[in-house]
Design an enzyme around this catalytic site. Structure first.
Site, mmCIF file in Angstrom:
data_model
loop_
_atom_site.group_PDB
_atom_site.id
_atom_site.type_symbol
_atom_site.label_atom_id
_atom_site.label_comp_id
_atom_site.label_asym_id
_atom_site.label_seq_id
_atom_site.Cartn_x
_atom_site.Cartn_y
_atom_site.Cartn_z
ATOM 1 C CB VAL A 46 -4.996 3.761 -1.251
ATOM 2 C CG1 VAL A 46 -4.599 2.534 -1.143
ATOM 3 C CG2 VAL A 46 -6.114 4.169 -2.257
ATOM 4 C CB CYS A 47 -0.994 6.289 1.676
ATOM 5 S SG CYS A 47 -0.509 6.624 0.020
ATOM 6 N N PRO A 48 -3.280 5.652 4.063
ATOM 7 C CG PRO A 48 -5.003 7.299 4.629
ATOM 8 C CD PRO A 48 -4.125 7.127 3.499
ATOM 9 C CD GLU A 50 -1.377 0.501 0.270
ATOM 10 O OE1 GLU A 50 -1.138 -0.394 -0.346
ATOM 11 O OE2 GLU A 50 -0.659 1.655 -0.021
ATOM 12 C CG LEU A 51 1.138 3.716 5.590
ATOM 13 C CD1 LEU A 51 1.186 5.183 5.949
ATOM 14 C CD2 LEU A 51 2.203 2.734 5.476
#
Length: 187
Positions: A46-48, A50-51
């Site tokens: 999920v992190c990439p 969002e970033l």
């Protein structure tokens, strides 16, 4: 105790930004609006997304006078490695703070003690270094940077227009409220 209305606590950390390592501290958040976006870990799922979404809004945020910082408990070296190896993360031009000491993560109360990773926390910080908004999501819930832009516009409006407040779903140019005895029970 709520973090809203409190100054960013002292810290020093290394960050990766535009091919360089830089030092970031509480002083970095003063003099302009800032967004601090915590995420659990580099090289995840999920992190990439969002970033990348935050990067897609970065030019708009810069136009609003906002500097963006992302942070995880990874090192600044890991951030560089992720930036160099991921097409998605390779687009990022804002600072990626490494917080392996967990100082910053603890200061913002987003440390998951069991995993040692940061929760998904987003903080809007005013030019005085004071937290004006906070949002914390569970690990599986990604954030939407376009809603962040609207929150910043509202925070900036309220700061620049004392005595006025922004109602739900307020958008730039929309009507605001002037809290007074006359409004009690009429909204």
């Amino acid at each position: 105790m709520s973090i809203i209305g409190t100054e960013v606590q002292p810290f020093k950390a290394q960050a990766f930004k535009n091919g360089e390592f830089i030092e970031v501290s509480e002083e970095s958040f003063k003099g302009q609006w800032s967004v601090l976006c915590f995420y659990p870990a580099d090289f995840t799922f999920v992190c990439p997304t969002e970033l990348e979404d935050l990067q897609n809004e970065y030019a708009t945020l810069k136009e609003l006078g906002v500097e963006v910082y992302s942070a995880s408990t990874d090192t600044h070296f890991t951030h560089k490695g992720w930036h160099d190896s991921s097409e998605t993360i390779g687009k990022i031009t804002y600072a990626m703070i490494g917080d392996p000491s967990q100082t910053l993560t603890r200061n913002f109360d987003v440390l998951d003690e069991e995993s040692g990773l940061a929760d998904r926390g987003t903080f809007i910080i005013d030019p005085d270094g004071v937290v004006q908004a906070a949002e914390i999501n569970a690990g599986g819930i990604g954030r939407d940077a376009s809603t962040l832009v609207n929150k910043i516009k509202a925070a900036q409006y309220v700061r620049n227009n004392p005595g006025e407040v922004c109602p739900a779903k307020w958008e730039e140019g929309g009507e605001t409220l002037k809290p007074s005895l006359d409004l009690v029970g009429k909204i």
